[in-house]
Design a protein around this motif. Structure first.
Motif, PDB file in Angstrom:
ATOM      1  N   ILE A   1       0.907  -1.175  -0.143  1.00  0.00           N
ATOM      2  CA  ILE A   1       0.091  -0.017   0.001  1.00  0.00           C
ATOM      3  C   ILE A   1       0.796   1.219  -0.010  1.00  0.00           C
ATOM      4  CG2 ILE A   1      -1.757   1.263   1.265  1.00  0.00           C
ATOM      5  CD1 ILE A   1      -2.816  -1.352   2.435  1.00  0.00           C
ATOM      6  N   ASN A   2       0.847   1.848  -0.910  1.00  0.00           N
ATOM      7  CA  ASN A   2       1.895   3.268  -1.281  1.00  0.00           C
ATOM      8  C   ASN A   2       3.219   2.718  -1.002  1.00  0.00           C
ATOM      9  OD1 ASN A   2       2.049   5.785  -1.801  1.00  0.00           O
ATOM     10  ND2 ASN A   2       1.753   6.642   0.434  1.00  0.00           N
ATOM     11  N   GLY A   3       3.662   1.548  -1.426  1.00  0.00           N
ATOM     12  CA  GLY A   3       5.063   1.123  -1.377  1.00  0.00           C
ATOM     13  C   GLY A   3       5.344   0.455  -0.232  1.00  0.00           C
ATOM     14  N   GLU A   4       4.630   0.409   0.986  1.00  0.00           N
ATOM     15  CA  GLU A   4       4.865  -0.075   2.186  1.00  0.00           C
ATOM     16  C   GLU A   4       4.017  -1.496   2.254  1.00  0.00           C
ATOM     17  OE1 GLU A   4       4.030   2.444   5.301  1.00  0.00           O
ATOM     18  OE2 GLU A   4       5.185   4.194   4.701  1.00  0.00           O
ATOM     19  N   ARG A   5       4.555  -2.206   3.100  1.00  0.00           N
ATOM     20  CA  ARG A   5       4.289  -3.571   3.343  1.00  0.00           C
ATOM     21  C   ARG A   5       2.983  -3.651   4.208  1.00  0.00           C
ATOM     22  NH1 ARG A   5       6.523  -9.690   3.517  1.00  0.00           N
ATOM     23  NH2 ARG A   5       7.423  -9.023   1.608  1.00  0.00           N
ATOM     24  N   LYS A   6       1.904  -3.957   4.176  1.00  0.00           N
ATOM     25  CA  LYS A   6       0.836  -4.278   5.282  1.00  0.00           C
ATOM     26  C   LYS A   6       0.399  -5.522   4.894  1.00  0.00           C
ATOM     27  CE  LYS A   6       1.334   0.324   5.822  1.00  0.00           C
ATOM     28  NZ  LYS A   6       1.717   0.994   7.302  1.00  0.00           N
TER      29      LYS A   6
ATOM     30  N   ILE B   1     -12.529  -9.010   6.797  1.00  0.00           N
ATOM     31  CA  ILE B   1     -11.355  -8.669   6.515  1.00  0.00           C
ATOM     32  C   ILE B   1     -10.860  -7.338   7.311  1.00  0.00           C
ATOM     33  CG2 ILE B   1     -11.652  -9.774   4.371  1.00  0.00           C
ATOM     34  CD1 ILE B   1     -11.205  -6.060   4.234  1.00  0.00           C
ATOM     35  N   LEU B   2      -9.325  -7.309   7.381  1.00  0.00           N
ATOM     36  CA  LEU B   2      -9.011  -6.257   8.386  1.00  0.00           C
ATOM     37  C   LEU B   2      -7.505  -6.030   7.729  1.00  0.00           C
ATOM     38  CD1 LEU B   2      -9.103  -4.296  10.360  1.00  0.00           C
ATOM     39  CD2 LEU B   2      -8.359  -5.884  12.024  1.00  0.00           C
ATOM     40  N   VAL B   3      -7.262  -4.791   7.380  1.00  0.00           N
ATOM     41  CA  VAL B   3      -5.961  -4.144   6.967  1.00  0.00           C
ATOM     42  C   VAL B   3      -5.143  -3.975   8.120  1.00  0.00           C
ATOM     43  CG1 VAL B   3      -4.478  -3.199   5.272  1.00  0.00           C
ATOM     44  CG2 VAL B   3      -6.656  -3.742   4.608  1.00  0.00           C
ATOM     45  N   GLN B   4      -3.774  -4.756   8.569  1.00  0.00           N
ATOM     46  CA  GLN B   4      -2.934  -4.126   9.384  1.00  0.00           C
ATOM     47  C   GLN B   4      -1.719  -3.686   9.245  1.00  0.00           C
ATOM     48  OE1 GLN B   4      -4.596  -5.439  13.497  1.00  0.00           O
ATOM     49  NE2 GLN B   4      -4.841  -7.283  12.491  1.00  0.00           N
ATOM     50  N   ASN B   5      -1.121  -3.126  10.186  1.00  0.00           N
ATOM     51  CA  ASN B   5       0.465  -2.972   9.930  1.00  0.00           C
ATOM     52  C   ASN B   5       1.354  -4.095  10.275  1.00  0.00           C
ATOM     53  OD1 ASN B   5      -0.016  -0.180   9.200  1.00  0.00           O
ATOM     54  ND2 ASN B   5      -0.061   0.466  11.255  1.00  0.00           N
ATOM     55  N   ARG B   6       0.764  -5.063  11.126  1.00  0.00           N
ATOM     56  CA  ARG B   6       1.758  -6.037  11.623  1.00  0.00           C
ATOM     57  C   ARG B   6       0.917  -7.567  11.602  1.00  0.00           C
ATOM     58  NH1 ARG B   6       6.222  -4.127  14.143  1.00  0.00           N
ATOM     59  NH2 ARG B   6       6.167  -1.987  14.805  1.00  0.00           N
ATOM     60  N   ARG B   7       1.560  -8.457  11.785  1.00  0.00           N
ATOM     61  CA  ARG B   7       0.970  -9.689  11.716  1.00  0.00           C
ATOM     62  C   ARG B   7       1.447 -10.442  13.151  1.00  0.00           C
ATOM     63  NH1 ARG B   7       3.364 -14.131   7.923  1.00  0.00           N
ATOM     64  NH2 ARG B   7       5.556 -13.945   7.989  1.00  0.00           N
ATOM     65  N   ASP B   8       1.576  -9.766  14.333  1.00  0.00           N
ATOM     66  CA  ASP B   8       2.070 -10.151  15.570  1.00  0.00           C
ATOM     67  C   ASP B   8       0.751 -10.503  16.361  1.00  0.00           C
ATOM     68  OD1 ASP B   8       0.889  -7.845  16.102  1.00  0.00           O
ATOM     69  OD2 ASP B   8       2.711  -6.668  16.736  1.00  0.00           O
ATOM     70  N   THR B   9       0.976 -10.891  17.743  1.00  0.00           N
ATOM     71  CA  THR B   9      -0.209 -11.362  18.394  1.00  0.00           C
ATOM     72  C   THR B   9      -1.176 -10.148  18.506  1.00  0.00           C
ATOM     73  OG1 THR B   9       1.352 -12.951  19.783  1.00  0.00           O
ATOM     74  CG2 THR B   9      -0.684 -12.252  20.907  1.00  0.00           C
TER      75      THR B   9
ATOM     76  N   ALA C   1      -5.002  -5.043 -11.166  1.00  0.00           N
ATOM     77  CA  ALA C   1      -5.931  -4.326 -12.014  1.00  0.00           C
ATOM     78  C   ALA C   1      -6.032  -2.980 -11.512  1.00  0.00           C
ATOM     79  CB  ALA C   1      -7.464  -4.801 -12.071  1.00  0.00           C
ATOM     80  N   MET C   2      -5.827  -2.942 -10.225  1.00  0.00           N
ATOM     81  CA  MET C   2      -5.929  -1.298  -9.645  1.00  0.00           C
ATOM     82  C   MET C   2      -4.423  -0.687  -9.568  1.00  0.00           C
ATOM     83  SD  MET C   2      -8.884  -1.959  -6.698  1.00  0.00           S
ATOM     84  CE  MET C   2      -8.931  -0.423  -6.222  1.00  0.00           C
ATOM     85  N   LYS C   3      -3.428  -1.595 -10.167  1.00  0.00           N
ATOM     86  CA  LYS C   3      -2.095  -1.104  -9.769  1.00  0.00           C
ATOM     87  C   LYS C   3      -1.765  -0.615  -8.358  1.00  0.00           C
ATOM     88  CE  LYS C   3      -1.634   0.389 -14.620  1.00  0.00           C
ATOM     89  NZ  LYS C   3      -2.704  -0.047 -15.060  1.00  0.00           N
ATOM     90  N   GLY C   4      -2.333  -1.618  -7.470  1.00  0.00           N
ATOM     91  CA  GLY C   4      -1.914  -1.417  -6.123  1.00  0.00           C
ATOM     92  C   GLY C   4      -2.819  -0.256  -5.134  1.00  0.00           C
ATOM     93  N   PHE C   5      -3.070  -0.555  -4.002  1.00  0.00           N
ATOM     94  CA  PHE C   5      -3.748   0.400  -3.247  1.00  0.00           C
ATOM     95  C   PHE C   5      -3.132   1.755  -2.666  1.00  0.00           C
ATOM     96  CE2 PHE C   5      -5.316  -3.915  -2.345  1.00  0.00           C
ATOM     97  CZ  PHE C   5      -6.756  -3.759  -3.003  1.00  0.00           C
ATOM     98  N   ARG C   6      -3.593   2.576  -2.557  1.00  0.00           N
ATOM     99  CA  ARG C   6      -2.982   4.004  -2.288  1.00  0.00           C
ATOM    100  C   ARG C   6      -2.982   4.256  -0.958  1.00  0.00           C
ATOM    101  NH1 ARG C   6      -2.877   2.915  -6.932  1.00  0.00           N
ATOM    102  NH2 ARG C   6      -3.105   4.185  -8.754  1.00  0.00           N
ATOM    103  N   SER C   7      -3.784   3.931  -0.141  1.00  0.00           N
ATOM    104  CA  SER C   7      -3.954   4.039   1.326  1.00  0.00           C
ATOM    105  C   SER C   7      -4.439   2.877   2.181  1.00  0.00           C
ATOM    106  CB  SER C   7      -4.651   5.383   1.684  1.00  0.00           C
ATOM    107  OG  SER C   7      -5.991   5.176   1.460  1.00  0.00           O
ATOM    108  N   VAL C   8      -4.247   2.969   3.443  1.00  0.00           N
ATOM    109  CA  VAL C   8      -4.713   1.742   4.250  1.00  0.00           C
ATOM    110  C   VAL C   8      -6.127   1.952   4.219  1.00  0.00           C
ATOM    111  CG1 VAL C   8      -4.881   0.899   6.589  1.00  0.00           C
ATOM    112  CG2 VAL C   8      -2.655   1.340   5.605  1.00  0.00           C
ATOM    113  N   GLY C   9      -6.655   3.131   4.714  1.00  0.00           N
ATOM    114  CA  GLY C   9      -8.139   3.495   4.676  1.00  0.00           C
ATOM    115  C   GLY C   9      -8.927   3.007   3.349  1.00  0.00           C
TER     116      GLY C   9
END
Length: 239
Positions: free
Chosen positions: A86-91, A106-114, A179-187
């Protein structure tokens, strides 16, 4: 009780066109401009920016309406997470489906920790309004730690080979992401995927398990429910 369809007050285009544009965009890997072109071929003049606004305004409302008409989820849930750029960053995109492949959340988050797994578990239980009998995940240790905190009474099976149901459910998202060439923001990714996961799977029954007649009958029912959710059926009845 089924809720009323969304209001179209102030829109000069009929509901049939609005709902069809939203369906096209979420069902197929199309851009807003490609939806505009498809409508133009039918003689309907709609700008791609208008299509974008319709999808933003009505997509989630339609998805919510479809979810309310969905059968109660099964008691076996499959959870999985994949990374997205997302905007070049791994989420990380967390997803839960039941045994029939219905997307539960579904939920987009910054990490995959506990902490991220715990947050997803709690959100999932709240939105599903039910507790599963079995939760199936891959071998990510964060799942086990969060499971012991949030739902210790639920059986947890951790095995990569058992979780193909959740992993396969990511494929349409990957297709749209390309198709969307990636997402622009987390929101923006969260808003789109929340609507997309409620609409697209509804029109993707497991075709390989059906005869042609069964498939056509099933899709007829699903389109009828779509018309109820969007309000098209109400207009037909009034006429």
């Amino acid at each position: 009780m089924d809720s009323a369809p969304p209001s179209y007050q102030g829109h000069r285009y009929p509901v049939e066109i609005i709902s069809h544009c939203v369906w096209l965009y979420h069902r197929f890997p199309l851009s807003f401009r490609e939806v505009e072109e498809l409508l133009l071929e039918r003689g309907v003049l709609v700008s791609h920016e208008t299509v974008r606004r319709w999808c933003a305004k009505f997509g989630q409302a339609y998805a919510n309406g479809l979810r309310r008409r969905r059968p109660r989820p099964g008691d076996k849930w499959h959870l999985d997470e994949v990374f997205v750029r997302i905007n070049g960053e791994r989420k990380y995109l967390w997803r839960a489906v039941d045994a029939d492949g219905n997307v539960l959340d579904i939920l987009v988050q910054n990490r995959r920790d506990t902490a991220a797994a715990r947050r997803f578990f709690r959100r999932l239980l709240k939105r599903a309004g039910a507790v599963p009998r079995v939760v199936i995940t891959d071998k990510l240790r964060s799942y086990g730690a969060a499971h012991r905190e949030v739902m210790p009474s639920v059986e947890h099976r951790s095995h990569k080979g058992l979780n193909n149901r959740a992993e396969n459910s990511h494929q349409p998202t990957r297709q749209r992401e390309r198709a969307m060439k990636g997402f622009r923001s987390v929101g923006g990714a969260q808003r789109f995927l929340a609507a997309f996961s409620g609409i697209s799977p509804r029109f993707r029954p497991r075709r390989h398990l059906m005869t042609a007649a069964h498939y056509r009958a099933e899709m007829t029912v699903r389109f009828a429910i779509w018309d109820q959710v969007t309000g098209v059926a109400g207009l037909s009845a009034a006429a």
